[in-house]
Design an enzyme around this catalytic site. Structure first.
Site, PDB file in Angstrom:
ATOM      1  N   GLU A  39      47.080  44.597  35.709  1.00 32.59           N
ATOM      2  CA  GLU A  39      47.924  43.409  35.573  1.00 32.59           C
ATOM      3  C   GLU A  39      48.869  43.519  34.378  1.00 32.59           C
ATOM      4  O   GLU A  39      50.053  43.159  34.464  1.00 32.59           O
ATOM      5  CB  GLU A  39      47.030  42.169  35.438  1.00 32.59           C
ATOM      6  CG  GLU A  39      47.718  40.888  35.805  1.00 32.59           C
ATOM      7  CD  GLU A  39      46.709  39.795  36.093  1.00 32.59           C
ATOM      8  OE1 GLU A  39      46.158  39.239  35.128  1.00 32.59           O
ATOM      9  OE2 GLU A  39      46.466  39.499  37.279  1.00 32.59           O
TER      10      GLU A  39
ATOM     11  N   GLU B 150      51.583  45.939  35.278  1.00 25.27           N
ATOM     12  CA  GLU B 150      52.548  45.282  36.170  1.00 25.27           C
ATOM     13  C   GLU B 150      53.455  44.338  35.370  1.00 25.27           C
ATOM     14  O   GLU B 150      54.678  44.295  35.593  1.00 25.27           O
ATOM     15  CB  GLU B 150      51.788  44.506  37.258  1.00 25.27           C
ATOM     16  CG  GLU B 150      52.691  43.900  38.316  1.00 25.27           C
ATOM     17  CD  GLU B 150      51.916  43.129  39.384  1.00 25.27           C
ATOM     18  OE1 GLU B 150      52.580  42.581  40.289  1.00 25.27           O
ATOM     19  OE2 GLU B 150      50.666  43.073  39.318  1.00 25.27           O
TER      20      GLU B 150
ATOM     21  N   CYS C 282      43.559  35.662  39.415  1.00 20.29           N
ATOM     22  CA  CYS C 282      42.092  35.796  39.419  1.00 20.29           C
ATOM     23  C   CYS C 282      41.355  34.627  40.065  1.00 20.29           C
ATOM     24  O   CYS C 282      40.185  34.741  40.394  1.00 20.29           O
ATOM     25  CB  CYS C 282      41.592  35.980  37.991  1.00 20.29           C
ATOM     26  SG  CYS C 282      42.233  37.477  37.237  1.00 20.29           S
TER      27      CYS C 282
ATOM     28  N   SER D 257      50.866  38.198  40.408  1.00 18.38           N
ATOM     29  CA  SER D 257      50.494  39.599  40.345  1.00 18.38           C
ATOM     30  C   SER D 257      49.766  39.965  41.625  1.00 18.38           C
ATOM     31  O   SER D 257      49.042  39.153  42.200  1.00 18.38           O
ATOM     32  CB  SER D 257      49.577  39.837  39.135  1.00 18.38           C
ATOM     33  OG  SER D 257      48.938  41.087  39.231  1.00 18.38           O
TER      34      SER D 257
ATOM     35  N   LYS E  28      34.967  31.180  45.188  1.00 16.11           N
ATOM     36  CA  LYS E  28      34.676  32.598  45.353  1.00 16.11           C
ATOM     37  C   LYS E  28      33.975  32.858  46.688  1.00 16.11           C
ATOM     38  O   LYS E  28      34.077  33.954  47.244  1.00 16.11           O
ATOM     39  CB  LYS E  28      33.817  33.105  44.193  1.00 16.11           C
ATOM     40  CG  LYS E  28      34.559  33.202  42.872  1.00 16.11           C
ATOM     41  CD  LYS E  28      35.629  34.289  42.917  1.00 16.11           C
ATOM     42  CE  LYS E  28      36.353  34.449  41.600  1.00 16.11           C
ATOM     43  NZ  LYS E  28      37.425  35.455  41.663  1.00 16.11           N
TER      44      LYS E  28
ATOM     45  N   GLU F  68      36.847  33.252  48.911  1.00 18.04           N
ATOM     46  CA  GLU F  68      37.540  34.512  48.629  1.00 18.04           C
ATOM     47  C   GLU F  68      36.789  35.703  49.216  1.00 18.04           C
ATOM     48  O   GLU F  68      37.395  36.626  49.774  1.00 18.04           O
ATOM     49  CB  GLU F  68      37.686  34.697  47.117  1.00 18.04           C
ATOM     50  CG  GLU F  68      38.409  35.985  46.738  1.00 18.04           C
ATOM     51  CD  GLU F  68      38.460  36.218  45.241  1.00 18.04           C
ATOM     52  OE1 GLU F  68      39.301  37.019  44.805  1.00 18.04           O
ATOM     53  OE2 GLU F  68      37.664  35.613  44.504  1.00 18.04           O
TER      54      GLU F  68
ATOM     55  N   GLU G 210      41.111  40.574  54.216  1.00 18.62           N
ATOM     56  CA  GLU G 210      41.763  41.674  53.498  1.00 18.62           C
ATOM     57  C   GLU G 210      40.818  42.325  52.486  1.00 18.62           C
ATOM     58  O   GLU G 210      41.088  43.421  51.993  1.00 18.62           O
ATOM     59  CB  GLU G 210      43.051  41.207  52.797  1.00 18.62           C
ATOM     60  CG  GLU G 210      42.867  40.139  51.751  1.00 18.62           C
ATOM     61  CD  GLU G 210      43.087  38.732  52.279  1.00 18.62           C
ATOM     62  OE1 GLU G 210      43.549  37.888  51.503  1.00 18.62           O
ATOM     63  OE2 GLU G 210      42.796  38.491  53.473  1.00 18.62           O
TER      64      GLU G 210
ATOM     65  N   CYS H  58      37.064  28.897  34.296  1.00 19.27           N
ATOM     66  CA  CYS H  58      35.823  29.194  35.020  1.00 19.27           C
ATOM     67  C   CYS H  58      34.600  28.549  34.378  1.00 19.27           C
ATOM     68  O   CYS H  58      33.583  28.323  35.051  1.00 19.27           O
ATOM     69  CB  CYS H  58      35.614  30.699  35.122  1.00 19.27           C
ATOM     70  SG  CYS H  58      36.956  31.562  35.966  1.00 19.27           S
TER      71      CYS H  58
END
Length: 651
Positions: free
Chosen positions: A347, A350, A373, A393, A432, A435, A440, A577
């Site tokens: 990251e 990038e 994230c 990102s 999560k 996710e 993917e 978090c």
């Protein structure tokens, strides 16, 4: 009731036989002609002496009744399969002739809370483990003849549990189970009896992608249950206004608007909202032969879970968590924080590439760069800001990077087949769970993260298993994928991800080592803050938001041109978090979140290595597998894409 708790993996969700070997279980049940091992959804599992003329109902009563006073669903007799007893058998005297003479006398009780697809998958998984066991006894030896059919059945059940099947798969299950029954001259076949007794439940999984028990994690959504008292707390807490309902009536969620952030769960006073629970799946995997179970632990978990065991908020108990997980039977205890350093390597690189192009006058470069994230804000931006999907990102979250490395690199080096490795993520966040089920993040039907256990769920597992974190000895997290820098650990609080990225980016762009790595300008608890940083001639403007309402304000200002930032960080939950929807609930919420965040800052300041690119274990991954940050190899494994999500207009 004989006390056999030490031989059981047990939780409030039920029990699974684990430590008993097959020969040992046979010996125990043979000690008395009427001794039976009972497990499943009962309050007191163990070995019992069945009285003469006892019915199945009597046996359940001897074992303390069914958990949570739920309805009986079925009872499986024997391992391997000896047949199902259903509701019409409850008041019949148990016939001991139903037990296969070559198998242990074992009864597994299922309740209405059991998903029949998950149970069938577990049973077939267990059977495969026994077939593959080089020390298998003659009971399982005969199954080697039909192992290909058994493997195919497992693959079909796996598709059904993940919402990737059709009714032809049910036909295939019938055919395969019929072939096994014929080849082995079976009197009973588990798949045939499951289809016969629970056809409608299977059909719901296949045609409607619904698992009413919320045990199939790929089919589970945030759900407000009948416990709802209609107080409206969830509605007020929801940052995307996706909850509706009249006062004192059950509320409901618009799933096309929901981001799975879990703030409704944190606010509910009666625990009426569920995101599904993978506890029993976890226990079953720990009990299944030939499955290797690994865990990863997010930064924010270690400074919050201790609250349930008498520690002050913010106390770092990572070594006690490692000890507790090993006591449960986890094979390797790893740390997500290590992968957070790997995330920053990509990251920050990038960010550097985009920033250098911008400073060189490139008008096409996309700024700000948005850290990527938190899965709740990812879904939020996909649903609400489709025109800005080139801003985030492309780097995966630390959870997904860890799982990718674990399954595609680490497991391969160790010779562990991908489908034998169970990758469990212990997370502070219910998003999560969503996710982990994004297609993917899989290779075919095998997902990088098999499922997520939240901090609250792990607390309950420890409590049910008699594991008290305040009493057990510390143990180290497994190395290789365990050691981390301060940049990785601060991921767990608001401003932490962008601070970690800024540390590395500034050092790389200026070519100078930072004397002071703390960027206090990025810290704080304001929901939306703009920060100006100048280091060694490099000037950066950075935005930080936590809470999706504040995120919307930030993105609207960026979209309209009212604000410009080089980089921004968004976290869906208050405090980041540390305030995730899967964390322990706190009475003094803001104070507790600040203590948890400060706990992460304290870990950061105590470490020798505080910038992610200083982590030698991360650098070793590049040297061996990935070449360098943002290489083609790194992009293939560590990056992802975002997608436009259709939502309903606000009512």
């Amino acid at each position: 009731m004989v006390d056999k708790k030490t031989t059981l993996i047990q939780s409030s969700r039920g029990s699974v036989f684990s430590v008993f070997g097959e020969d040992e279980l046979n010996q125990i049940t043979e000690e008395g002609k009427r001794k039976v091992a009972v497990s499943g959804k009962i309050n007191k599992p163990g070995i019992i002496e069945v009285p003469e003329n006892a019915t199945l109902n009597d046996i359940i009563d001897i074992c303390g009744g069914i958990l949570d006073k739920k309805k009986f669903k079925a009872a499986q007799l024997g391992i391997p399969f000896g047949g199902f007893l259903t509701e019409d058998s409850l008041d019949k005297v148990l016939d001991f002739e139903l037990f296969d003479k070559n198998s242990s006398r074992n009864i597994i009780i299922l309740s209405e809370d059991d998903c029949i697809v998950q149970y069938a998958t577990f049973y077939v998984d267990y059977l495969i483990g026994k077939i593959e066991d080089s020390n298998k006894n003659e009971v399982y030896e005969k199954y080697s003849e039909v192992k290909e059919e058994v493997y195919r059945i497992w693959r079909v059940l796996d598709r059904i549990s993940k919402g990737r099947s059709n009714m032809r798969d049910v036909y295939l299950l019938r055919r395969l189970s019929g072939e096994i029954k014929d080849k082995l001259n079976q009197e009973n076949n588990i798949i045939q009896e499951i289809i016969g007794n629970f056809y409608e439940e299977i059909e719901e999984h296949v045609d409607e992608n619904i698992c009413k028990t919320s045990q199939c994690n790929h089919l589970t959504k945030l759900t407000i249950t009948e416990k709802c008292i209609g107080c409206g707390a969830c509605k007020r807490a929801c940052p995307v206004d996706c909850i509706d309902g009249e006062r004192k009536e059950q509320h409901y969620i618009d799933y096309t608007r929901c981001t799975h952030c879990g703030q409704c769960i944190s606010s509910c006073p009666v625990n009426a909202i569920t995101a599904g629970d993978n506890t029993f799946k976890f226990l079953r995997d720990l009990a299944t032969p030939n499955k290797l179970v690994i865990t990863q632990m997010a930064p924010a978990v270690r400074v919050a879970i201790g609250e349930a065991f008498g520690f002050e908020p913010g106390t770092n108990v990572e070594k006690k968590i490692a000890s507790g997980l090993r006591k449960l039977g986890v094979d390797y205890v790893f740390d997500t924080t290590w992968a957070a350093d790997l995330t920053i390597m990509e990251e920050a690189t990038e960010f550097q590439h985009r920033l250098e192009k911008h400073l060189a006058g490139d008008k096409d470069v996309k700024l700000p760069i948005l850290t990527s994230c938190c899965p709740a804000w990812v879904k939020f931006i996909e649903q609400n800001y489709a025109d800005m999907l080139d801003v985030p990102s492309s780097v995966k979250s630390p959870m997904q990077i860890f799982a990718t490395v674990a399954k595609d690199l680490w497991a391969k080096d160790k010779g562990i087949p991908r489908d034998r490795l169970i990758s469990v993520a212990i997370m502070p966040c219910v998003a999560k769970k969503y996710e982990s089920s994004r297609p993917e993040f899989s290779r075919g039907m095998n997902y990088d993260v098999d499922y997520v256990i939240t901090t609250r769920e792990l607390i309950k597992i420890f409590e049910d298993s008699g594991i008290n974190l305040s009493e057990i000895e510390d143990e180290e997290i497994d190395s290789i994928m365990g050691e981390y820098t301060g940049g990785g650990i601060i991921f767990g609080r608001t401003g932490g991800v962008i601070e970690a990225a800024t540390r590395m980016t500034v050092e790389k762009m200026t070519g100078q080592k930072l004397e002071k790595v703390e960027f206090t300008e990025l810290r704080g608890f304001d929901g939306f803050r703009s920060c100006d940083i100048e280091v060694n001639g490099l000037k950066l403007r950075i935005g930080v938001a936590h809470g999706l309402r504040e995120a919307a304000k930030m993105l609207d200002k960026i979209r309209s041109g009212e604000e410009f930032y080089h980089a921004i960080e968004i976290m869906a939950c208050t405090g980041g978090c540390v305030g995730g929807g899967g964390q322990p609930k706190a009475k003094k919420r803001v104070e507790t979140l600040k203590q948890r965040a400060e706990g992460l800052n304290n870990i950061d300041s105590s470490l020798t290595l505080r910038v992610s690119n200083e982590n030698p274990h991360v650098q070793a991954i590049y040297d061996k597998y990935l070449d360098y940050p943002m290489s083609h190899k790194a992009h293939e494994l560590l990056h992802t894409k975002y997608f436009v999500r259709v939502k309903n207009p606000k009512k």
